[in-house]
Design a protein around this motif. Sequence first.
Motif, PDB file in Angstrom:
ATOM      1  N   LYS A  24      66.221 -99.849 127.106  1.00 20.08           N
ATOM      2  CA  LYS A  24      66.216-100.894 126.084  1.00 20.08           C
ATOM      3  C   LYS A  24      64.815-101.037 125.526  1.00 20.08           C
ATOM      4  O   LYS A  24      63.821-100.827 126.218  1.00 20.08           O
ATOM      5  CB  LYS A  24      66.685-102.220 126.674  1.00 20.08           C
ATOM      6  N   THR A  25      64.746-101.408 124.235  1.00 16.62           N
ATOM      7  CA  THR A  25      63.450-101.554 123.580  1.00 16.62           C
ATOM      8  C   THR A  25      63.311-102.948 122.986  1.00 16.62           C
ATOM      9  O   THR A  25      64.296-103.662 122.801  1.00 16.62           O
ATOM     10  CB  THR A  25      63.278-100.513 122.458  1.00 16.62           C
ATOM     11  N   TRP A  26      62.055-103.281 122.667  1.00 19.05           N
ATOM     12  CA  TRP A  26      61.733-104.540 122.019  1.00 19.05           C
ATOM     13  C   TRP A  26      60.588-104.299 121.064  1.00 19.05           C
ATOM     14  O   TRP A  26      59.637-103.575 121.370  1.00 19.05           O
ATOM     15  CB  TRP A  26      61.359-105.580 123.077  1.00 19.05           C
ATOM     16  N   THR A  27      60.664-104.895 119.881  1.00 14.17           N
ATOM     17  CA  THR A  27      59.646-104.687 118.854  1.00 14.17           C
ATOM     18  C   THR A  27      58.401-105.538 119.067  1.00 14.17           C
ATOM     19  O   THR A  27      57.385-105.303 118.428  1.00 14.17           O
ATOM     20  CB  THR A  27      60.213-105.029 117.461  1.00 14.17           C
ATOM     21  N   GLY A  28      58.506-106.529 119.922  1.00 17.33           N
ATOM     22  CA  GLY A  28      57.393-107.455 120.096  1.00 17.33           C
ATOM     23  C   GLY A  28      57.576-108.685 119.226  1.00 17.33           C
ATOM     24  O   GLY A  28      56.740-109.568 119.204  1.00 17.33           O
ATOM     25  N   ARG A  29      58.694-108.717 118.503  1.00 15.59           N
ATOM     26  CA  ARG A  29      59.015-109.863 117.643  1.00 15.59           C
ATOM     27  C   ARG A  29      60.201-110.608 118.233  1.00 15.59           C
ATOM     28  O   ARG A  29      61.083-110.015 118.820  1.00 15.59           O
ATOM     29  CB  ARG A  29      59.362-109.399 116.241  1.00 15.59           C
TER      30      ARG A  29
END
Length: 98
Positions: free
Chosen positions: A74-79
Amino acid sequence: MSTQEELQELLEQKRLLDEKIENARKAARGQAIEQALSLITTFQLTPEDLFSSTKKGKAKSKAPPKYRDPETGKTWTGRGPIPSWLKDKNRDDYLIEA
């Protein structure tokens, strides 16, 4: 004149004004359509140009992922809200290297 009579008179005036407004709107509608079609033709506008879901003329772009969970991918954009897999952890350990 009683309050009830005055109210009835005002309501009748409102009805007549609403009718005049609607008639003026109908009369101007044809001219507005003509003008819009002329602009569309002149500038060769497409439906996407006219009806895209952009804010203030700028396309909303999706940010690339900045963090990745090595276990799940899983990924996250930091937003936005911090995902559960990253809470209470050192973010630097999950940075995606460019």
